[in-house]
Design an enzyme around this catalytic site. Structure first.
Site, short mmCIF file in Angstrom:
data_model
loop_
_atom_site.label_atom_id
_atom_site.label_comp_id
_atom_site.label_asym_id
_atom_site.label_seq_id
_atom_site.Cartn_x
_atom_site.Cartn_y
_atom_site.Cartn_z
N ILE A 71 43.57 -1.05 28.24
CA ILE A 71 42.95 -1.32 29.55
C ILE A 71 43.89 -0.84 30.67
O ILE A 71 43.44 -0.30 31.68
CB ILE A 71 42.68 -2.84 29.71
CG1 ILE A 71 41.77 -3.35 28.60
CG2 ILE A 71 42.11 -3.16 31.09
CD1 ILE A 71 40.34 -2.91 28.69
N GLU A 100 48.87 6.85 25.29
CA GLU A 100 49.18 5.46 24.95
C GLU A 100 49.72 5.40 23.53
O GLU A 100 49.06 5.84 22.58
CB GLU A 100 47.91 4.61 25.06
CG GLU A 100 48.13 3.17 24.64
CD GLU A 100 46.83 2.37 24.52
OE1 GLU A 100 45.77 2.84 24.96
OE2 GLU A 100 46.91 1.28 23.94
N GLY A 134 25.89 -3.02 11.46
CA GLY A 134 26.62 -3.71 10.41
C GLY A 134 26.47 -3.02 9.08
O GLY A 134 25.74 -2.03 8.95
N CYS A 148 21.08 0.17 15.24
CA CYS A 148 21.42 0.72 13.94
C CYS A 148 20.96 -0.20 12.80
O CYS A 148 19.78 -0.21 12.49
CB CYS A 148 22.91 1.03 13.88
SG CYS A 148 23.27 2.23 12.57
N GLN A 163 17.16 -0.97 11.54
CA GLN A 163 16.70 -0.86 10.14
C GLN A 163 16.11 -2.18 9.66
O GLN A 163 15.06 -2.22 9.02
CB GLN A 163 17.86 -0.45 9.23
CG GLN A 163 18.41 0.94 9.53
CD GLN A 163 19.69 1.26 8.75
OE1 GLN A 163 20.24 0.40 8.06
NE2 GLN A 163 20.16 2.49 8.86
N HIS A 196 23.67 4.30 18.26
CA HIS A 196 24.36 3.20 18.95
C HIS A 196 24.40 3.49 20.45
O HIS A 196 25.30 4.18 20.92
CB HIS A 196 25.79 3.07 18.43
CG HIS A 196 25.87 2.58 17.02
ND1 HIS A 196 25.96 1.25 16.70
CD2 HIS A 196 25.87 3.25 15.85
CE1 HIS A 196 26.02 1.12 15.39
NE2 HIS A 196 25.96 2.32 14.85
N GLU A 226 25.31 1.76 22.76
CA GLU A 226 26.47 1.14 23.43
C GLU A 226 27.59 2.16 23.68
O GLU A 226 28.41 1.97 24.57
CB GLU A 226 26.99 -0.06 22.65
CG GLU A 226 27.52 0.19 21.24
CD GLU A 226 26.46 0.11 20.15
OE1 GLU A 226 25.27 0.36 20.45
OE2 GLU A 226 26.82 -0.18 18.99
N1 GLN Z 1 24.63 0.00 7.19
C1 GLN Z 1 23.69 0.82 7.87
C2 GLN Z 1 23.82 2.28 7.51
O1 GLN Z 1 24.81 2.68 6.98
C3 GLN Z 1 23.82 0.63 9.37
C4 GLN Z 1 25.09 1.17 9.91
C5 GLN Z 1 25.39 0.64 11.30
O2 GLN Z 1 24.83 -0.35 11.74
N2 GLN Z 1 26.30 1.28 11.98
O3 GLN Z 1 22.92 3.05 7.75
#
Ligand code: GLN
Length: 546
Positions: free
Chosen positions: A19, A141, A359, A386, A390, A516, A518
């Protein structure tokens, strides 16, 4: 010609050097300079892709497909720049290069040694990034703390760069000042010792950033100045802040930008931080609130729970909230709780919005599916990222399309309905156990269908977003899902579905993305999917009040 600013850490890790680096970058940019940054991670992993999220925090994905330490995320967010894999150096990458060169005979006849071969490799890498990015300032850094075994060669390389480039290198040392409860006083001794270590290596810091719970007072400032050989005005107070985004403003108030310019022999300049200030003001002082639940699993390490694994998701929510001038009220919910007691899922009704983030693996999956079902049936604004996307397809397949036992083959290889399945190119990789850096990674094009919620949010038909996954929506199941009302609103050029949503008549805001979002959200440019979630959440909040 590029000037280098090295940022080192003292006393303890986890001080927020990232930061600090990002904030220095932001103020130099606000003075009209071109800036970029490199993060050095001294571990031997080649990159962060194989690290455990609960231990190391989230993995940041760069546009060019690098899997990197989350500090790069701070740099990209604070400075609104797009970085590449090259902006992250690990010991793994350096040794890999040195050993490869040795095998290719590039050092023929020489004894290959930490100095000069490893240090040359480090300096070469840093200079390459400087040449390629053509910036006025390159911030570097160095991860870890001075005194670690791991980062010693990086510090040595920095020392050499300083000697080779007189007047073009500065050192900023970020060190911790504890205030032990039993003493009740801010102690400077650990800082003195860490600066001593630095000077033993041959580095005299130009600036000391005094990280502490509290603001630095004059007595302590004088003491540090005397013992550490740094003028008082170059010791900058850096107390705990409610919001990390405040730091550039604090640094500017302390005149850090101009002091850096002065040290380089450059003349001072005004800092243009107006929009940044109003962004911070919106997050700190807005009266309105929106409550958002993140239903995930990477929260616990031992006795501590750490939302670090979702830092970009949290920041993306903040950016969207600032846009609407409301404060986020974030709740971290462990999905496994719903597995133990499914009745608890109704507690989600108190939130204005729900996010199921990315995840891997089976832990918490059924709990997440319960949360998604609840959000869908109770019309709570929902964003699936992600894995979250799914699983929203799995939920729809099971509960709306009547495909009993539908699942992702990530957790059930024998499912009768593999609605989410391995990407074809991933099958081979898994068979060969080549796990490092082998997911579908980085920025890819997504084509958006007009007339959909996704189109309304992005306002264009082609976007580039960042991916990190091995599985995809199984094309065989797309027709039945669509027939039952699920809308696939975006796909990649090869036709694989990347965005899914419910019709607006059915739900106020239900959308998920294989990518993603984000990773592309910025303080002054929130990502559309998060902006949409906050907007829908605020509507729900207003309606609940009535
Ligand atoms: N596990 C899932 C995949 O590999 C989702 C990956 C994630 O959420 N980044 O497609």
């Amino acid at each position: 010609m590029t000037r280098y600013i090295f940022i080192t850490g003292g006393v303890i890790s986890g001080l927020g050097k990232g930061i600090v680096t990002a904030s220095i970058g932001r103020i130099l940019q606000a003075k009209g300079f071109k800036v970029t940054a490199i993060k050095i991670d001294p571990y031997l992993n080649y990159d962060a892709g194989t690290l455990r999220p609960t231990e190391h925090g989230e993995v940041w994905v760069t546009e060019d497909g690098g899997e990197i330490d989350q500090d790069l995320g701070h740099y990209e967010r604070f400075m609104d720049i797009t970085l590449t894999k090259d902006h992250n150096i690990t010991s793994g990458k350096i040794y890999f290069n040195v050993i490869s060169k040795e095998r290719r005979g590039e050092y023929l006849g020489q004894t290959v040694q930490p100095i000069p071969h490893v240090t040359d490799e480090i300096k070469g890498w840093i200079k390459r990034v400087a040449d390629k990015s053509k910036v006025d300032f390159l911030l570097v850094e160095i991860g870890g703390v001075v005194g670690d075994y791991e980062n010693i060669l990086f510090l040595e390389a920095a020392r050499q760069l300083n000697i080779e480039n007189p007047g073009r290198v500065l050192f900023v040392h970020v060190a911790y000042l504890p205030v032990p409860r039993t003493i009740g006083e801010m102690k400077t001794k650990p800082v003195q010792h860490s600066v001593k270590r630095l000077r033993e290596i041959g580095i005299q810091p130009d600036f000391i950033i005094a990280r502490s719970e509290y603001e630095l007072d004059d007595v302590r400032r004088k003491k540090i100045a005397l013992y550490c050989n740094v003028k008082e005005e170059y010791i900058i107070s850096d107390p705990d802040l409610e919001l990390v985004y405040e730091l550039p403003i604090i640094f500017d108030k302390e005149g850090l930008g101009d002091k850096i310019l002065e040290k380089f022999g450059l003349s001072s300049r005004p800092t243009h931080l107006k929009r940044w200030r109003s962004f911070v003001d919106a997050l700190k002082n807005s009266r309105g609130i929106i409550s958002i639940a993140i239903v995930g699993k990477y929260f616990a390490t031992g006795k501590y729970s750490l939302p670090d694994a979702y830092v970009s998701v949290i920041e993306a929510i903040r950016h969207a909230c600032a846009h609407f001038k409301v404060k986020p009220d974030l709740h971290y919910i462990n999905a496994e709780m719903f597995e133990k007691d499914p009745r608890l899922v109704s507690s989600l009704s108190m939130f204005d919005g729900i996010i199921v983030p990315g995840g891997f693996g089976s832990k918490g999956v059924e709990g997440k599916i319960l949360a998604i079902k609840y959000a869908r049936e109770n019309k709570i604004p929902f964003l699936g990222l992600c894995y979250g996307f799914q699983l929203s397809v799995v939920e729809y397949a099971r509960n709306v399309c009547g495909l009993e036992g539908a699942n992702t083959t990530e957790i059930d290889l024998d499912t009768p309905h593999p609605v989410v399945d391995l990407l074809p190119e991933q099958k081979k990789i898994i068979e060969e156990s080549r796990f490092g850096g082998s997911m579908r990674l980085g920025g890819h094009k997504v084509l958006i269908k007009e007339g959909t919620l996704a189109y309304e949010l992005y306002e264009k038909t082609v976007i580039v977003e960042r991916f990190r996954h091995r599985y995809e929506i199984n094309p065989e199941y797309v027709p039945v899902l669509e027939e039952k009302g699920f809308i696939f609103s975006g796909e990649s050029e090869d036709g694989i579905k990347q965005l899914g949503e419910l019709p607006r008549e059915a739900h106020p805001y239900f959308i998920g993305s294989q990518f993603h979002p984000e990773f592309t959200s910025r303080p002054l440019k929130p990502n559309p999917l998060f902006r949409g979630l906050v907007e829908a959440g605020l509507k729900r909040r207003r309606m609940k009040r009535r």
